[in-house]
Design an enzyme around this catalytic site. Structure first.
Site, short mmCIF file in Angstrom:
data_model
loop_
_atom_site.label_atom_id
_atom_site.label_comp_id
_atom_site.label_asym_id
_atom_site.label_seq_id
_atom_site.Cartn_x
_atom_site.Cartn_y
_atom_site.Cartn_z
N THR A 1 -0.16 4.71 1.12
CA THR A 1 -0.50 5.70 2.18
C THR A 1 -0.46 5.25 3.66
OG1 THR A 1 -1.91 6.95 0.78
CG2 THR A 1 -2.05 7.65 3.15
N ASP B 1 -1.43 -1.01 5.85
CA ASP B 1 -1.54 -0.68 7.21
C ASP B 1 -3.18 -0.08 7.75
OD1 ASP B 1 -1.45 3.14 7.28
OD2 ASP B 1 -1.68 2.01 5.80
N ASP C 1 0.75 -1.10 0.11
CA ASP C 1 -0.07 0.11 -0.12
C ASP C 1 0.87 1.14 -0.11
OD1 ASP C 1 -2.20 1.82 0.73
OD2 ASP C 1 -1.36 1.61 2.65
N ASN D 1 -8.59 -0.97 4.66
CA ASN D 1 -8.90 -1.18 3.43
C ASN D 1 -7.78 -2.19 2.71
OD1 ASN D 1 -6.97 0.74 3.35
ND2 ASN D 1 -7.37 1.61 1.48
#
EC number: 7.6.2.1
Length: 1012
Positions: free
Chosen positions: A385, A750, A383, A753
């Site tokens: 962000t 983190d 991921d 989602n």
């Protein structure tokens, strides 16, 4: 804590619904719940009991045993042990077969029992928590497990919500409360919740029992982000109806963060949103375990073949079928029963070593069954962000179309704001509605002021005041004390924007359900009434707010959102698209801010339609969206904001290490294409001089082929696939990669989602981040920073895989040696199915005599951890799966056959008059050979390895005193015994030592070049 993303019905949820039907609950149906009258129910509801146990008192033992014996090899050993009750098949003492099986089962049963007891204690703690219930007799105490649908429950600040409830009243002056939802959705931000308006207006909480009212609610379902219901008060004239949405709910498992609240219970027990979402993630079986399983199947085939050959050489004489079974029992050692236990205990050791590593503090191993997977990762899906970046936003750019302000020119913005408010305080009071001249002369100051005011008003941020020692909370709130104020919001972007408006002079000092207060540079307080708020959703990608300025009565609709959606909402302009692209290329997250002034009649008309749409029970979200969209037309574009998400520490060297290790890194993000590309370059995921090929939108297979061919023709080029041409979620990319490449994938994330992607991958790693702990709780491994991933894979993953490979091959070698000796012995003695070693010898061989040295291989390492980190290319060697392959397996089989035959033939050649001497010579040589082979295999000696070798030898020598029924103690003390054993052991081990030396001399492995 939830272990899944509430998007699709999970297996647990479906099973839950099945269970409801079976137990007389029928199909889950919508319900009417009367306030304070649990007896007025229209259907049966489950008890409010949380139960996370897999078994109960009666099903525990049968359940655990069934789960063990459903595996072929455990069942095989059970049948072997049972066969010893048949006199014709008995080969020796019963305990030779039952003790090893009993030990393996005991370890499993104890492990499961400890887990179950822990679970029971945790559940009991939750079920016995005491809450206050409102009744006609006043407030009574009630256990969480005795709460029923329809009860009015009082929940204090910092208390857990015991069941899914509708929020009726709060003690807070502002008429709203904050919830901490990190245990439900993993998000660390506080959520704002609103009470039912007509219940909040009642003088006291006790009045809730005096009114005739009910809640109509949808059937229990899995979606924690949505709710549809209505609240009706029947005894007023006319009856009052209010629509209920997610903002009026208090889901079980959340914690009240402000004030005391009263709620009515809607769902209990297994119908709770949190329970329906708790899916057990698929239990992952490591590739290494599957490979070992495959090898044991080959060994089983060998066992059957050897038994048939033995019977065939007897010419199938007599009751040959009984002979086959006896040989199967005799050679059963070919399949090592201790292999599973050794590997499982090895995994526990690796997990302990990872947890204790001071270089990666805070690392947690949640799935101790797959540490070897870490040593064979080919694809890393990460991921962006919060994983590669810190999720800490810094405001970098304000763009007004003709002029842009960066960090170095923020003082200009400050002076514009200051000049506007100093002018206003000197000017006469503003007239209602802007005049023509002010419209025409929109000076730079007023444009900047409009933009800053919009940013300061259009958000979901709430300032919260906390006491700081000098000032208490109430005083700080009254005086808007700057030092006591913290901002609470659902995203760090919003907080960054509000903190920036504060830095340029317009401060958000107060907010409640219906109003907002801003403080100007001249310490004047501006009051705004919040008329409507449209929160941000992933589908709409925008949020809006309608406010009324108390000083002028003007109604303004402000909106901010992603440029892809806002481009169609704002009035035509020629700079939006270009500037958004420019800012995204700098790695900034861009938001477009717009506004629209509304006349009173225009707003009243909108409100009537909006309230009507919100009251509908069917297709509510669609109707509401349609009404809002009617307002989102021809909005005036005010500005663009750019915030930057800082990279995490040491992301660049970590990604470089992973690339050098042969791991292909894919970054999956929901951000704009340009922002994602820029972050990839910043993080050195893509090198500065590398070309980027953007995979354009394709609609069919042939277009996709053409696009792929265009990409193949480019040399050293990074591929970027935009979401439009992919149209799948993060989680769906994982199985696609697994199917197409057959390689192992590791997913890192983190946020909530990322959970489905983490659970879907072969090895999921969660980073404890700003978005909460949901990802780290659902992952197999949890780390505190992305940079720790390098060491987790390069050092721990590599060591775990290599150690397990050595351990499994050694355990197989140990059992093949003794089986070869048995085969030679049977062949020499006319294919008789007579065991060579009996009773304690056979048990001792695989336990106290050789267990510790063989198991000590889990401490072995070929290179120091610093070298493994410095040369990630060493990791690349493992991707071919060479430490445990059919080739290495065959080599070990040949070694076992050579050593077993050497020892047995040696003992037969050198033995004197008695059979007991064969047993003594061969068994002693076998033990010494095993200990020497472990010493030969070890690459880095650990003091525990030396202890294990000496301890095993001491145990054997000490136990000879008690083994007089198998071994002649007086013969052992003779010189003849010692020289014979020494010669046999030398012949079995020396050639292998010579071969190992020659191999390292002329064809050294890559790691030995680094260690020398």
């Amino acid at each position: 804590m939830l272990r899944s993303v509430p998007q699709h019905p999970t297996r647990a949820c479906l099973a839950c619904c099945e269970w409801l039907r079976c137990c007389g609950g029928g199909e889950p149906r919508p319900r009417t719940v009367w306030l304070g009258h649990p007896e007025k129910r229209d259907q049966r509801y489950p008890r409010n009991v949380i139960n996370n146990q897999k078994y109960n008192v009666f099903t525990f033992l049968p359940g655990v045993l069934f789960n063990q014996f459903k595996y072929f090899f455990n069942l095989y050993f059970l049948l072997l042990a049972c066969s010893q009750f048949v006199p014709e098949m008995r080969l020796g003492a019963l305990y030779t077969y039952w003790v090893p099986l009993g030990f393996v089962l005991a370890v499993t049963v104890i492990r499961e029992a400890v887990e179950e007891i822990r679970c029971y204690v945790r559940d009991r703690e939750v079920n016995c928590q005491i809450f206050s219930r409102l009744t006609a007799r006043g407030t009574v105490k009630v256990k969480s497990s005795n709460i029923q649908v329809g009860d009015l429950i009082i929940v204090e600040k910092n208390q857990r919500v015991p069941a899914d409830m509708i929020f009726l009243r709060t003690s807070e002056k502002n008429g709203s409360c904050f919830l901490r939802t990190d245990q439900l959705d993993g998000e660390t931000d506080w959520k704002l919740r609103l009470p039912v308006a007509c219940a909040q207006r009642l003088p006291t909480a006790a009045d809730l029992l005096q009114i005739r009212s009910y809640v109509y609610a949808e059937e229990p379902n899995i979606d924690i982000h949505n709710f549809v219901g209505t609240f009706t008060r029947e005894d007023s004239d006319p009856p009052i109806s209010e629509s209920l949405s997610i903002e009026n709910t208090l889901w079980a498992g959340t914690v009240i963060a402000s004030g005391t609240v009263v709620g009515v219970v809607l769902y209990t027990g297994r119908e709770l949103r949190s329970v329906m979402n708790t899916s057990n993630p698929r239990s992952k079986i490591g590739l290494f375990d599957l490979e070992v399983n495959c090898l044991t199947k080959i060994l089983f085939g060998a066992l059957v073949v050897v038994s048939l050959v033995m019977v065939a050489l007897q010419h199938f004489a007599g009751r040959w079928y009984l002979q086959i079974i006896r040989f199967l029992l005799l050679f059963s050692n070919i399949i090592p029963i201790s292999l599973r236990v050794n590997l499982d205990m090895g995994k526990i050791v690796y997990s302990w070593v990872i947890r204790r590593d001071s270089k990666i503090p805070g690392t947690v191993v949640r799935s101790s069954t797959i540490p070897e997977q870490l040593g064979r990762i080919s694809y890393l899906l990460t991921d962006k962000t919060g994983t590669l970046t810190q999720n800490e936003m810094v405001f970098k750019r304000l763009h007004l179309g003709t002029v842009a302000y960066g960090l170095d020119s923020m003082d200009e913005v400050q002076s514009h704001i200051f000049s506007i408010y100093t002018q206003q305080s000197q000017d006469p009071p503003a007239q209602k509605g802007p005049t023509l001249t002010t419209k025409v002369r929109r000076t730079m100051s007023s444009r900047v002021h409009e933009a800053v005011k919009a940013i300061a008003l259009c958000h979901n941020v709430t300032p919260v005041y906390e006491s700081n020692g000098a000032t208490d909370q109430a005083e700080a709130e009254k005086r808007y004390e700057d030092s006591c104020r913290v901002y609470q919001a659902s995203s760090p972007d919003e907080v960054a924007l509000v903190q920036w408006t504060e830095s340029v002079g317009l401060t958000l000092v107060g907010r409640d359900q219906s109003s907002m207060q801003l403080r100007t540079p001249g310490d004047q307080i501006l009051n705004f009434t919040i008329l409507q708020i449209f929160p941000f959703t992933y589908e709409s990608k925008r949020m809006g707010i309608i406010v009324r300025d108390e000083s002028t009565g003007e109604i303004t609709f402000y909106m901010k959102g992603a440029d892809v959606v806002m481009a169609g909402i704002v009035q035509y302009n020629d700079w939006l698209e270009e500037e958004c692209g420019n800012m995204a290329r700098e790695g900034l997250r861009v938001l477009v801010v717009a506004k629209k002034s509304l006349a009173e009649e225009q707003y009243q008309d909108f409100e009537a339609r909006y309230v009507q749409a919100k009251l509908s029970v069917h297709d509510r979200s669609l109707k509401v969206a349609t009404v809002i969209e009617s307002l989102e037309m021809e909005m005036g574009l005010l500005c663009l904001t750019g915030v930057e998400d800082q990279l995490q520490a040491d992301v660049r060297p970590t990604l470089e290490t992973l690339r050098n290790a042969g791991i292909k890194v894919w970054m999956l993000t929901g951000d704009k294409l340009e922002t994602a590309t820029c972050t990839a370059k910043n993080a050195h995921l893509v090198t500065r001089n590398q070309d980027i090929h953007v995979f354009r939108l394709v609609t069919n297979r042939s277009e996709a082929h053409l696009e792929l061919n265009a990409f193949r023709r480019k040399h050293d080029c990074a591929l970027v696939i935009s979401g439009d041409s992919l149209e799948v979620g993060k989680a769906q990319i994982v199985p696609l990669l697994q199917e197409r490449t057959g390689k192992l994938t590791c997913a890192v994330g983190d946020g909530g989602n990322d959970v489905s992607m983490i659970q879907e991958s072969d090895c999921g790693v969660g980073v404890e981040g700003k978005e909460g702990k949901q990802a780290s709780l659902a992952a197999d491994f949890s780390i505190t920073q992305f940079k720790h991933l390098g060491r987790l894979l390069m050092v721990h993953g590599r060591n775990s895989y290599k150690r397990s490979a050595a351990l499994s091959q050694f355990v197989i070698h140990r059992s093949l040696c003794i089986s070869t000796m048995q085969a030679v012995f049977s062949s020499v003695f006319y294919f008789a199915s007579v065991p060579l070693y009996q009773g304690f010898l056979i048990i001792g061989y695989s336990t106290i005599y050789t267990m510790f040295p063989v198991f000590s291989l889990v401490l072995d390492k070929d290179v120091k951890s610093e070298v493994a980190m410095l040369y990630p290319e060493l990791y690349k060697d493992l991707l071919k799966g060479r430490p445990l392959s059919y080739k290495t397996f065959l080599i070990w089989v040949l070694i076992s056959i050579y050593q077993g035959s050497t020892i047995m033939y040696g003992a037969l050649l050198l033995f004197e008059s008695e059979f007991v001497h064969i047993v003594a010579i061969s068994f002693t040589s076998l033990i010494l050979t095993e200990l020497l082979m472990v010493a030969l295999t070890i690459q880095t000696w650990h003091w525990l390895m030396t202890v294990a070798e000496l301890l095993s030898l001491a145990c054997y020598i000490a136990s000879l005193v008690f083994l007089h029924e198998f071994i002649d103690v007086y013969f052992i003390a003779t010189l003849s015994f010692l020289w014979k054993v020494s010669v046999i052991t030398l012949v079995s081990c020396l050639p292998l030592y010579v071969l190992k030396y020659l191999r390292r001399r002329f064809s050294p492995p890559s790691y030995s070049k680094l260690t020398s």
